[in-house]
Design a protein around this motif. Structure first.
Motif, PDB file in Angstrom:
ATOM      1  N   ASP A   1      32.801 -47.941 -33.573  1.00  0.00           N
ATOM      2  CA  ASP A   1      33.507 -46.817 -34.172  1.00  0.00           C
ATOM      3  C   ASP A   1      34.109 -45.924 -33.079  1.00  0.00           C
ATOM      4  O   ASP A   1      35.279 -45.523 -33.172  1.00  0.00           O
ATOM      5  CB  ASP A   1      32.516 -46.023 -35.031  1.00  0.00           C
ATOM      6  N   GLN A   2      33.323 -45.664 -32.030  1.00  0.00           N
ATOM      7  CA  GLN A   2      33.829 -44.815 -30.933  1.00  0.00           C
ATOM      8  C   GLN A   2      34.999 -45.496 -30.220  1.00  0.00           C
ATOM      9  O   GLN A   2      35.973 -44.849 -29.845  1.00  0.00           O
ATOM     10  CB  GLN A   2      32.693 -44.505 -29.938  1.00  0.00           C
TER      11      GLN A   2
ATOM     12  N   LYS B   1      38.047 -45.322 -32.580  1.00  0.00           N
ATOM     13  CA  LYS B   1      38.548 -43.931 -32.675  1.00  0.00           C
ATOM     14  C   LYS B   1      39.228 -43.497 -31.376  1.00  0.00           C
ATOM     15  O   LYS B   1      40.065 -42.588 -31.378  1.00  0.00           O
ATOM     16  CB  LYS B   1      37.408 -42.978 -33.012  1.00  0.00           C
ATOM     17  N   ALA B   2      38.886 -44.147 -30.254  1.00  0.00           N
ATOM     18  CA  ALA B   2      39.537 -43.830 -28.971  1.00  0.00           C
ATOM     19  C   ALA B   2      40.904 -44.510 -28.857  1.00  0.00           C
ATOM     20  O   ALA B   2      41.574 -44.362 -27.833  1.00  0.00           O
ATOM     21  CB  ALA B   2      38.635 -44.246 -27.824  1.00  0.00           C
TER      22      ALA B   2
ATOM     23  N   GLY C   1      29.389 -37.597 -23.381  1.00  0.00           N
ATOM     24  CA  GLY C   1      30.191 -38.150 -24.462  1.00  0.00           C
ATOM     25  C   GLY C   1      30.594 -39.594 -24.251  1.00  0.00           C
ATOM     26  O   GLY C   1      31.069 -40.247 -25.178  1.00  0.00           O
TER      27      GLY C   1
ATOM     28  N   ILE D   1      30.134 -43.661 -23.685  1.00  0.00           N
ATOM     29  CA  ILE D   1      29.246 -44.592 -24.406  1.00  0.00           C
ATOM     30  C   ILE D   1      27.964 -44.824 -23.615  1.00  0.00           C
ATOM     31  O   ILE D   1      26.864 -44.835 -24.178  1.00  0.00           O
ATOM     32  CB  ILE D   1      30.003 -45.909 -24.702  1.00  0.00           C
TER      33      ILE D   1
ATOM     34  N   LYS E   1      25.585 -41.910 -23.800  1.00  0.00           N
ATOM     35  CA  LYS E   1      24.926 -41.780 -25.101  1.00  0.00           C
ATOM     36  C   LYS E   1      23.884 -42.865 -25.368  1.00  0.00           C
ATOM     37  O   LYS E   1      22.854 -42.604 -25.995  1.00  0.00           O
ATOM     38  CB  LYS E   1      25.984 -41.821 -26.222  1.00  0.00           C
TER      39      LYS E   1
END
Ligand code: GDP
Length: 138
Positions: free
Chosen positions: A24-25, A28-29, A100, A102, A105
Protein backbone atom coordinates in the motif's frame (compact mmCIF):
# COMPACT_ATOMS: atom_id res chain seq x y z
CA UNK A 1 17.47 7.26 -15.70
CA UNK A 2 15.16 4.26 -15.95
CA UNK A 3 11.53 4.09 -14.99
CA UNK A 4 11.67 0.59 -13.51
CA UNK A 5 13.08 -0.95 -10.37
CA UNK A 6 12.93 -4.33 -8.67
CA UNK A 7 11.87 -5.06 -5.09
CA UNK A 8 11.41 -7.93 -2.68
CA UNK A 9 9.37 -7.88 0.50
CA UNK A 10 11.67 -10.02 2.65
CA UNK A 11 10.72 -13.00 4.89
CA UNK A 12 10.75 -10.97 8.13
CA UNK A 13 8.08 -8.63 6.77
CA UNK A 14 5.91 -11.29 5.09
CA UNK A 15 5.95 -13.47 8.23
CA UNK A 16 4.87 -10.57 10.45
CA UNK A 17 1.92 -9.73 8.20
CA UNK A 18 3.33 -6.47 6.81
CA UNK A 19 2.97 -7.38 3.11
CA UNK A 20 -0.28 -5.50 2.56
CA UNK A 21 0.83 -2.35 4.38
CA UNK A 22 4.15 -2.26 2.52
CA UNK A 23 2.49 -2.72 -0.88
CA UNK A 24 0.00 0.00 0.00
CA UNK A 25 2.82 2.42 0.88
CA UNK A 26 4.64 1.58 -2.37
CA UNK A 27 1.54 2.15 -4.50
CA UNK A 28 0.58 5.35 -2.65
CA UNK A 29 4.13 6.64 -3.34
CA UNK A 30 3.30 6.48 -7.05
CA UNK A 31 4.80 3.15 -8.13
CA UNK A 32 2.78 0.82 -10.33
CA UNK A 33 3.25 -2.95 -10.30
CA UNK A 34 4.44 -4.40 -13.61
CA UNK A 35 5.14 -7.95 -12.35
CA UNK A 36 4.64 -9.69 -9.01
CA UNK A 37 5.05 -13.11 -7.42
CA UNK A 38 4.89 -14.79 -4.01
CA UNK A 39 7.77 -17.25 -3.83
CA UNK A 40 9.83 -19.24 -1.32
CA UNK A 41 13.45 -19.20 -2.54
CA UNK A 42 15.71 -22.23 -2.31
CA UNK A 43 19.20 -21.81 -0.85
CA UNK A 44 20.66 -22.09 -4.36
CA UNK A 45 18.35 -19.39 -5.74
CA UNK A 46 19.03 -16.94 -2.89
CA UNK A 47 22.75 -17.67 -3.14
CA UNK A 48 22.71 -16.89 -6.84
CA UNK A 49 20.68 -13.72 -6.41
CA UNK A 50 23.11 -12.38 -3.78
CA UNK A 51 26.28 -13.78 -5.43
CA UNK A 52 27.61 -10.21 -5.68
CA UNK A 53 27.91 -10.29 -1.85
CA UNK A 54 29.70 -13.68 -1.75
CA UNK A 55 32.87 -12.29 -0.20
CA UNK A 56 31.09 -10.30 2.49
CA UNK A 57 31.03 -11.69 6.04
CA UNK A 58 27.23 -11.68 6.23
CA UNK A 59 26.65 -13.61 2.96
CA UNK A 60 25.76 -16.94 4.64
CA UNK A 61 23.44 -15.26 7.12
CA UNK A 62 21.79 -13.26 4.33
CA UNK A 63 21.16 -16.33 2.16
CA UNK A 64 19.76 -18.30 5.12
CA UNK A 65 17.48 -15.41 6.06
CA UNK A 66 16.18 -14.96 2.51
CA UNK A 67 15.21 -18.67 2.43
CA UNK A 68 13.56 -18.63 5.85
CA UNK A 69 10.08 -17.93 4.46
CA UNK A 70 8.22 -16.68 1.42
CA UNK A 71 8.92 -13.33 -0.20
CA UNK A 72 7.07 -11.09 -2.62
CA UNK A 73 9.13 -10.14 -5.68
CA UNK A 74 7.98 -7.32 -7.95
CA UNK A 75 8.95 -5.02 -10.79
CA UNK A 76 7.79 -1.46 -10.17
CA UNK A 77 7.40 1.47 -12.53
CA UNK A 78 7.66 5.19 -11.83
CA UNK A 79 9.69 8.07 -13.17
CA UNK A 80 13.17 7.93 -11.56
CA UNK A 81 12.18 4.55 -10.09
CA UNK A 82 15.52 3.33 -8.70
CA UNK A 83 16.42 6.47 -6.78
CA UNK A 84 12.87 7.24 -5.62
CA UNK A 85 12.40 3.69 -4.36
CA UNK A 86 15.68 3.79 -2.42
CA UNK A 87 14.40 6.98 -0.77
CA UNK A 88 11.08 5.31 0.05
CA UNK A 89 12.71 2.28 1.72
CA UNK A 90 15.45 4.15 3.63
CA UNK A 91 18.99 3.20 4.65
CA UNK A 92 20.17 -0.43 4.82
CA UNK A 93 20.39 -0.14 8.60
CA UNK A 94 16.93 0.86 9.85
CA UNK A 95 18.57 2.80 12.68
CA UNK A 96 19.92 5.23 10.06
CA UNK A 97 16.72 5.28 7.97
CA UNK A 98 14.58 8.41 7.80
CA UNK A 99 11.27 8.55 9.68
CA UNK A 100 8.37 7.16 7.69
CA UNK A 101 10.52 5.01 5.41
CA UNK A 102 9.57 1.35 5.00
CA UNK A 103 12.72 0.08 6.72
CA UNK A 104 12.31 2.53 9.62
CA UNK A 105 8.77 1.23 10.14
CA UNK A 106 9.24 -2.50 9.64
CA UNK A 107 12.93 -3.55 9.88
CA UNK A 108 14.28 -5.08 13.08
CA UNK A 109 18.00 -5.42 12.27
CA UNK A 110 20.52 -4.54 9.56
CA UNK A 111 19.95 -7.94 7.95
CA UNK A 112 16.22 -8.35 8.54
CA UNK A 113 15.36 -5.06 6.90
CA UNK A 114 11.93 -5.78 5.40
CA UNK A 115 12.55 -4.83 1.76
CA UNK A 116 15.04 -4.93 -1.08
CA UNK A 117 15.38 -2.18 -3.66
CA UNK A 118 17.74 -2.25 -6.67
CA UNK A 119 20.70 0.12 -6.39
CA UNK A 120 21.11 0.92 -10.12
CA UNK A 121 19.22 0.74 -13.40
CA UNK A 122 21.54 -2.04 -14.52
CA UNK A 123 20.87 -4.14 -11.41
CA UNK A 124 17.12 -3.46 -11.63
CA UNK A 125 17.13 -5.12 -15.06
CA UNK A 126 19.33 -8.04 -13.95
CA UNK A 127 17.23 -8.64 -10.81
CA UNK A 128 13.89 -8.37 -12.62
CA UNK A 129 15.13 -10.81 -15.26
CA UNK A 130 16.20 -13.23 -12.50
CA UNK A 131 12.60 -13.56 -11.27
CA UNK A 132 10.34 -12.88 -14.25
CA UNK A 133 9.99 -14.10 -17.81
CA UNK A 134 8.65 -11.87 -20.55
CA UNK A 135 5.21 -13.50 -20.13
CA UNK A 136 5.06 -12.50 -16.47
CA UNK A 137 5.59 -8.75 -16.84
CA UNK A 138 3.38 -6.07 -18.32
P1 GDP B 1 20.91 -2.61 0.40
O1 GDP B 1 21.28 -2.24 -1.01
O2 GDP B 1 20.43 -1.43 1.20
O3 GDP B 1 19.93 -3.76 0.47
O4 GDP B 1 22.25 -3.07 1.14
P2 GDP B 1 23.48 -4.00 0.68
O5 GDP B 1 23.49 -4.21 -0.80
O6 GDP B 1 24.72 -3.43 1.31
O7 GDP B 1 23.22 -5.39 1.41
C1 GDP B 1 22.27 -6.31 0.91
C2 GDP B 1 21.48 -6.88 2.07
O8 GDP B 1 22.37 -7.63 2.91
C3 GDP B 1 20.86 -5.85 3.02
O9 GDP B 1 19.63 -5.34 2.56
C4 GDP B 1 20.70 -6.65 4.29
O10 GDP B 1 19.54 -7.51 4.25
C5 GDP B 1 21.94 -7.54 4.25
N1 GDP B 1 23.03 -6.95 5.06
C6 GDP B 1 23.76 -5.84 4.79
N2 GDP B 1 24.69 -5.62 5.75
C7 GDP B 1 24.53 -6.65 6.65
C8 GDP B 1 25.19 -6.99 7.88
O11 GDP B 1 26.10 -6.31 8.35
N3 GDP B 1 24.73 -8.12 8.51
C9 GDP B 1 23.73 -8.89 8.02
N4 GDP B 1 23.33 -9.99 8.69
N5 GDP B 1 23.09 -8.60 6.87
C10 GDP B 1 23.48 -7.49 6.20
Amino acid sequence: MSNRTFTMIKPDATSKGHTGAILDQIIKAGFSVKAMKWIHLTTAQAGEFYAVHKERPFYGELVEFMCSGPIVAAILEKENAVADFRTLIGATNFKDAAEGTIRKKYATSIGENAVHGSDSDENAKIEGDFFFSGLERF
